[in-house]
Design a protein around this motif. Structure first.
Motif, PDB file in Angstrom:
ATOM      1  N   TYR A  25       0.887  -1.281   0.081  1.00  0.00           N
ATOM      2  CA  TYR A  25       0.118  -0.036  -0.021  1.00  0.00           C
ATOM      3  C   TYR A  25       0.761   1.283   0.075  1.00  0.00           C
ATOM      4  N   PRO A  26       1.792   1.392   1.034  1.00  0.00           N
ATOM      5  CA  PRO A  26       2.555   2.529   0.632  1.00  0.00           C
ATOM      6  C   PRO A  26       3.242   2.872  -0.507  1.00  0.00           C
ATOM      7  N   SER A  27       3.796   1.799  -1.417  1.00  0.00           N
ATOM      8  CA  SER A  27       4.423   2.106  -2.638  1.00  0.00           C
ATOM      9  C   SER A  27       3.174   2.352  -3.665  1.00  0.00           C
ATOM     10  N   VAL A  28       2.184   1.905  -3.613  1.00  0.00           N
ATOM     11  CA  VAL A  28       1.035   2.225  -4.302  1.00  0.00           C
ATOM     12  C   VAL A  28       0.499   3.643  -3.988  1.00  0.00           C
ATOM     13  N   LEU A  29       0.282   4.145  -2.713  1.00  0.00           N
ATOM     14  CA  LEU A  29      -0.096   5.180  -2.420  1.00  0.00           C
ATOM     15  C   LEU A  29       1.025   6.375  -2.934  1.00  0.00           C
ATOM     16  N   ALA A  30       2.201   6.076  -3.293  1.00  0.00           N
ATOM     17  CA  ALA A  30       3.253   7.020  -3.775  1.00  0.00           C
ATOM     18  C   ALA A  30       3.113   7.492  -5.034  1.00  0.00           C
ATOM     19  N   LYS A  31       2.022   6.297  -5.853  1.00  0.00           N
ATOM     20  CA  LYS A  31       2.052   6.579  -7.247  1.00  0.00           C
ATOM     21  C   LYS A  31       0.626   7.280  -7.451  1.00  0.00           C
ATOM     22  N   TYR A  32      -0.492   6.751  -6.611  1.00  0.00           N
ATOM     23  CA  TYR A  32      -1.825   7.343  -6.697  1.00  0.00           C
ATOM     24  C   TYR A  32      -2.386   7.891  -5.444  1.00  0.00           C
ATOM     25  N   GLY A  33      -3.490   8.455  -5.748  1.00  0.00           N
ATOM     26  CA  GLY A  33      -4.208   9.032  -4.417  1.00  0.00           C
ATOM     27  C   GLY A  33      -4.610   7.883  -3.446  1.00  0.00           C
ATOM     28  N   TRP A  34      -4.946   8.380  -2.308  1.00  0.00           N
ATOM     29  CA  TRP A  34      -5.302   7.305  -1.298  1.00  0.00           C
ATOM     30  C   TRP A  34      -6.317   6.361  -1.635  1.00  0.00           C
ATOM     31  N   LEU A  35      -7.537   7.125  -2.231  1.00  0.00           N
ATOM     32  CA  LEU A  35      -8.630   6.199  -2.411  1.00  0.00           C
ATOM     33  C   LEU A  35      -8.347   5.225  -3.574  1.00  0.00           C
ATOM     34  N   GLU A  36      -7.480   5.826  -4.620  1.00  0.00           N
ATOM     35  CA  GLU A  36      -7.328   4.707  -5.758  1.00  0.00           C
ATOM     36  C   GLU A  36      -6.222   3.677  -5.186  1.00  0.00           C
ATOM     37  N   ALA A  37      -5.361   4.005  -4.152  1.00  0.00           N
ATOM     38  CA  ALA A  37      -4.416   3.217  -3.816  1.00  0.00           C
ATOM     39  C   ALA A  37      -5.209   1.903  -2.995  1.00  0.00           C
ATOM     40  N   LEU A  38      -6.234   2.543  -2.461  1.00  0.00           N
ATOM     41  CA  LEU A  38      -7.078   1.264  -1.500  1.00  0.00           C
ATOM     42  C   LEU A  38      -7.810   0.312  -2.564  1.00  0.00           C
ATOM     43  N   TRP A  39      -7.921   0.712  -4.166  1.00  0.00           N
ATOM     44  CA  TRP A  39      -8.400  -0.156  -5.060  1.00  0.00           C
ATOM     45  C   TRP A  39      -7.409  -0.967  -5.776  1.00  0.00           C
ATOM     46  N   VAL A  40      -6.249  -0.156  -5.925  1.00  0.00           N
ATOM     47  CA  VAL A  40      -5.066  -0.900  -6.652  1.00  0.00           C
ATOM     48  C   VAL A  40      -4.363  -2.001  -5.708  1.00  0.00           C
ATOM     49  N   SER A  41      -4.288  -1.687  -4.298  1.00  0.00           N
ATOM     50  CA  SER A  41      -3.414  -2.787  -3.606  1.00  0.00           C
ATOM     51  C   SER A  41      -4.097  -3.945  -3.500  1.00  0.00           C
TER      52      SER A  41
END
Length: 486
Positions: free
Chosen positions: A180-196
């Motif tokens: 999640y931290p790596s994804v959060l660095a690339k996307y917003g927190w809401l999108e990161a909750l979907w991508v992770s």
């Protein structure tokens, strides 16, 4: 009104329902293997229908039937090959359907059916346990005696199913939190909750779909993210029986022999040792063969090349994620990748291929024959002849499926045979790597590729057992005569 007849449609529906129920009971009673094929086919059809809805595509248009069916087949069979751009074609609804589908396919249709039956009935009957045990060990689909030490005992099937469900949820949750931290660095927190969670599911189930725009190449320089994904793929590829066996040793104080391999079963030893050798050997082969290729490892520093070779070795075993362009590999690298994809992962795992234990048994049989031994022996145990015959049958069926599919698709497309064979083996091994050919295939070739995926996921042993389910045992022996072999 009194004396009125029921509507014709209602009577026809009742007759259809009764006929369908009788057919379902016949399938489940007479052949668990055919039941597995039926359940997988039904799941593919349901997923195809959902992905064909306008709400499933990003542009709210109906996805062509061939593309919807191929994506559904690749989803339920946790393959990862696609005929559309997975990062841009599907809406959030379509991605959610794919997410649920890969988890169902990863756990296995028979395992899922047995779990649902256990929830409904609160207990498992003997037939349900036999079916679940058959999913964890294909040898149970055949007649004849099977040593209980080679598989999960019937009394432990309930524990195995709980392990499947719990391990899937826990491992994907842990993987999702770690990346999640790596994804959060690339996307917003809401999108990161979907991508992770998407990446966690695609990694553990060995699917390899990348549903974000740009794919995994967005994270290729984030070694923390890449390491977690690689470890999740490896854990998913060893198989649920291995996870179950190791968890018993790890979490039970009276059986706390986790770090004493001598206490592990032969299946666990063969799976872990063969998987480790293939992982390291594949990485070394890619590093040596591709070190001067400017399109793959030639433009990287040695440390980057070493990590990416290890990552590629893990992905070709069934993970399906790719940072380098597989179409740019040298011919030698393509052959090594094809060999690793054909072998695949562990039995009853989210990986495909002929399985590492099949390779181990065949290699041990060849070594024993070279030494002049009458039986195949390893780790103080003797491998019975019926296991060796199944290993040979799996290899033969797998090679036949790959050969036929390669010939048909090559004839349809007239594409280079190396590209065709690479993608066909990727389909059969449910890997998901592509040389770039799959996205350009015509509909007729996509149908052939979909059948290859289905046969690779359901398993050659399951298919053979389903075809031979009505065979009768032979109560006599014919005279022996030895043909010249070799």
């Amino acid at each position: 009104m009194p004396g009125s007849q029921p509507p014709v449609g209602s009577a026809m529906m009742r007759r259809t329902t009764r006929a369908g129920w009788r057919w379902f009971r016949f399938i489940t009673t007479h052949s668990p293997s055919r039941f597995a094929i039926t359940v997988f086919a039904a799941l593919v059809l349901v997923t195809t229908a959902l992905l064909s809805l306008p709400i499933a595509s990003a542009d709210r248009k109906v996805t062509p039937l061939t593309d919807a069916l191929f994506t559904a087949m690749s989803t339920i069979c946790v393959t990862g090959l696609s005929s559309v751009d997975m990062g841009t074609h599907w809406s959030h609804f379509g991605q959610a359907v794919i997410y649920v589908g890969v988890n169902i396919g990863g756990m296995g249709a028979l395992t899922l059916a047995s779990m649902l039956g256990m929830v409904v009935s609160k207990r498992m009957g003997l037939r349900a346990k036999l079916m679940a045990a058959g999913d964890s060990n294909p040898l149970r689909a055949h007649g004849g005696s099977v040593n209980e030490s080679q598989a999960v005992r019937l009394g432990e099937v309930g524990q195995l199913l709980r392990t499947v469900a719990i391990s899937t949820v826990l491992i994907e949750a842990v993987v999702g939190l770690l990346i999640y931290p790596s994804v959060l660095a690339k996307y917003g927190w809401l999108e990161a909750l979907w991508v992770s969670p998407m990446y966690a599911a695609m990694a553990f189930t060995n699917t390899g779909f990348t549903l974000n725009d740009g794919g995994i190449a967005v994270f290729q320089n984030d070694y923390a993210f890449m390491t977690v994904i690689m470890l999740a793929v490896i854990v998913g590829s060893v198989g649920f029986p291995v996870i179950f066996a190791l968890s018993r040793h790890l979490f039970h104080p009276k059986k706390a022999h986790f770090f004493r391999p001598s206490t592990w079963s032969l299946h666990v030893k063969l799976t872990l040792i063969t998987s480790g050798l293939l992982l390291v050997g594949g990485a070394a082969a890619f590093l040596v063969l591709e070190y001067d290729n400017p399109h793959t490892f030639g433009s990287m520093h040695f440390g980057d090349s070493l990590f990416q070779a290890l990552f590629l070795s893990a992905m070709t075993r069934s993970g399906g994620f790719a940072v380098v362009d597989m179409g740019e590999l040298y011919g030698s690298g393509t052959v090594v990748g094809s060999m690793l994809m054909f072998v695949g992962g562990g039995s009853a795992s989210t990986a495909g291929g002929i399985k590492v234990t099949t390779l181990a048994v065949l290699a041990l049989a060849v070594w024993s024959e070279a030494q002049g031994r009458q039986s195949v022996q390893v780790f103080g145990r003797r491998i019975p002849s019926d296991v060796q015959r199944v290993a040979v049958a799996v290899l033969a069926w797998g090679a036949t499926i790959v050969a036929l599919s390669t010939v048909v698709i090559a004839q349809i497309t007239h594409a280079p045979i190396a590209q065709v064979m690479f993608d066909v083996i990727s389909a059969f091994g449910t890997v998901g790597l592509t040389s770039g050919l799959t996205e350009t295939l015509p509909d007729s070739a996509l149908w052939v590729m979909a059948v290859t995926i289905f046969m690779g996921r359901v398993g050659t042993v399951t298919l053979a057992a389903a075809v031979a389910a009505t065979s009768k045992s032979q109560l006599y022996a014919l005279p022996v005569e030895r043909p010249i072999v070799g």
